[in-house]
Design a protein around this motif. Structure first.
Motif, PDB file in Angstrom:
ATOM      1  N   ASN A 116      -9.083  86.899 -47.283  1.00 51.95           N
ATOM      2  CA  ASN A 116     -10.442  86.567 -47.682  1.00 51.95           C
ATOM      3  C   ASN A 116     -11.318  86.566 -46.444  1.00 51.95           C
ATOM      4  O   ASN A 116     -10.981  85.933 -45.446  1.00 51.95           O
ATOM      5  N   ILE A 117     -12.419  87.253 -46.515  1.00 48.96           N
ATOM      6  CA  ILE A 117     -13.291  87.422 -45.366  1.00 48.96           C
ATOM      7  C   ILE A 117     -14.490  86.496 -45.504  1.00 48.96           C
ATOM      8  O   ILE A 117     -15.288  86.634 -46.418  1.00 48.96           O
ATOM      9  N   ILE A 118     -14.585  85.536 -44.595  1.00 42.95           N
ATOM     10  CA  ILE A 118     -15.684  84.584 -44.621  1.00 42.95           C
ATOM     11  C   ILE A 118     -16.893  85.153 -43.882  1.00 42.95           C
ATOM     12  O   ILE A 118     -18.018  85.028 -44.318  1.00 42.95           O
ATOM     13  N   ASN A 119     -16.648  85.805 -42.772  1.00 45.23           N
ATOM     14  CA  ASN A 119     -17.733  86.381 -41.985  1.00 45.23           C
ATOM     15  C   ASN A 119     -18.090  87.744 -42.560  1.00 45.23           C
ATOM     16  O   ASN A 119     -17.277  88.656 -42.558  1.00 45.23           O
ATOM     17  N   LYS A 120     -19.301  87.917 -43.023  1.00 44.85           N
ATOM     18  CA  LYS A 120     -19.699  89.162 -43.682  1.00 44.85           C
ATOM     19  C   LYS A 120     -19.812  90.344 -42.726  1.00 44.85           C
ATOM     20  O   LYS A 120     -20.015  91.465 -43.155  1.00 44.85           O
ATOM     21  N   TYR A 121     -19.671  90.101 -41.436  1.00 44.37           N
ATOM     22  CA  TYR A 121     -19.831  91.176 -40.463  1.00 44.37           C
ATOM     23  C   TYR A 121     -18.521  91.826 -40.044  1.00 44.37           C
ATOM     24  O   TYR A 121     -18.529  92.732 -39.235  1.00 44.37           O
ATOM     25  N   ILE A 122     -17.408  91.359 -40.569  1.00 46.75           N
ATOM     26  CA  ILE A 122     -16.137  91.994 -40.220  1.00 46.75           C
ATOM     27  C   ILE A 122     -16.146  93.427 -40.736  1.00 46.75           C
ATOM     28  O   ILE A 122     -16.522  93.704 -41.860  1.00 46.75           O
ATOM     29  N   TYR A 123     -15.752  94.316 -39.897  1.00 43.35           N
ATOM     30  CA  TYR A 123     -15.856  95.736 -40.176  1.00 43.35           C
ATOM     31  C   TYR A 123     -14.490  96.400 -40.216  1.00 43.35           C
ATOM     32  O   TYR A 123     -14.249  97.300 -40.988  1.00 43.35           O
ATOM     33  N   ASN A 124     -13.572  95.959 -39.374  1.00 41.65           N
ATOM     34  CA  ASN A 124     -12.301  96.640 -39.220  1.00 41.65           C
ATOM     35  C   ASN A 124     -11.152  95.636 -39.190  1.00 41.65           C
ATOM     36  O   ASN A 124     -11.256  94.617 -38.528  1.00 41.65           O
ATOM     37  N   ILE A 125     -10.093  95.941 -39.920  1.00 39.51           N
ATOM     38  CA  ILE A 125      -8.882  95.131 -39.888  1.00 39.51           C
ATOM     39  C   ILE A 125      -7.724  96.026 -39.472  1.00 39.51           C
ATOM     40  O   ILE A 125      -7.521  97.094 -40.049  1.00 39.51           O
ATOM     41  N   LYS A 126      -7.003  95.582 -38.459  1.00 41.11           N
ATOM     42  CA  LYS A 126      -5.823  96.311 -37.997  1.00 41.11           C
ATOM     43  C   LYS A 126      -4.625  95.382 -38.057  1.00 41.11           C
ATOM     44  O   LYS A 126      -4.737  94.190 -37.769  1.00 41.11           O
ATOM     45  N   ILE A 127      -3.489  95.953 -38.428  1.00 44.52           N
ATOM     46  CA  ILE A 127      -2.225  95.219 -38.385  1.00 44.52           C
ATOM     47  C   ILE A 127      -1.302  95.953 -37.421  1.00 44.52           C
ATOM     48  O   ILE A 127      -1.145  97.176 -37.508  1.00 44.52           O
ATOM     49  N   TYR A 128      -0.728  95.174 -36.506  1.00 49.35           N
ATOM     50  CA  TYR A 128       0.191  95.704 -35.500  1.00 49.35           C
ATOM     51  C   TYR A 128       1.572  95.106 -35.712  1.00 49.35           C
ATOM     52  O   TYR A 128       1.690  93.950 -36.106  1.00 49.35           O
ATOM     53  N   ASN A 129       2.605  95.889 -35.412  1.00 51.68           N
ATOM     54  CA  ASN A 129       3.953  95.314 -35.426  1.00 51.68           C
ATOM     55  C   ASN A 129       4.219  94.677 -34.069  1.00 51.68           C
ATOM     56  O   ASN A 129       3.364  94.706 -33.171  1.00 51.68           O
ATOM     57  N   ILE A 130       5.393  94.116 -33.903  1.00 47.30           N
ATOM     58  CA  ILE A 130       5.742  93.391 -32.673  1.00 47.30           C
ATOM     59  C   ILE A 130       5.735  94.308 -31.447  1.00 47.30           C
ATOM     60  O   ILE A 130       5.570  93.855 -30.323  1.00 47.30           O
ATOM     61  N   ASN A 131       5.862  95.621 -31.669  1.00 48.17           N
ATOM     62  CA  ASN A 131       5.859  96.589 -30.567  1.00 48.17           C
ATOM     63  C   ASN A 131       4.457  97.059 -30.207  1.00 48.17           C
ATOM     64  O   ASN A 131       4.296  97.905 -29.330  1.00 48.17           O
ATOM     65  N   GLY A 132       3.442  96.535 -30.911  1.00 46.56           N
ATOM     66  CA  GLY A 132       2.063  96.915 -30.620  1.00 46.56           C
ATOM     67  C   GLY A 132       1.607  98.183 -31.331  1.00 46.56           C
ATOM     68  O   GLY A 132       0.511  98.657 -31.095  1.00 46.56           O
TER      69      GLY A 132
END
Length: 70
Positions: free
Chosen positions: A6-22
């Motif tokens: 859930n995004i509270i800040n309306k300005y979030i533009y990009n979401i990235k998910i990284y594994n433990i290796n980056g």
């Protein structure tokens, strides 16, 4: 396993998910005003993952982590 960010800040533009290796395993650009993103982690191997959320300018940024264990 499906989880919702859930995004509270309306300005979030990009979401990235990284594994433990980056390695980036998800790079999602949000539509203007989008308030929620669903992520299906059932295809992710067991491990620790990091979420990075930022706005278009990279000024606002927040990070979190989660663990996948099947």
């Amino acid at each position: 396993l499906l989880f919702i960010i859930n995004i509270i800040n309306k300005y979030i533009y990009n979401i990235k998910i990284y594994n433990i290796n980056g390695e980036v395993i998800l790079d999602e650009v949000l539509d203007a005003g989008q308030q929620m993103i669903q992520i299906n982690s059932s295809n992710y191997p067991n491990g620790i993952y990091f979420i990075s959320c930022s706005d278009a300018d990279g000024i606002f940024k927040t990070n979190a982590k989660f663990i996948v264990s099947h």
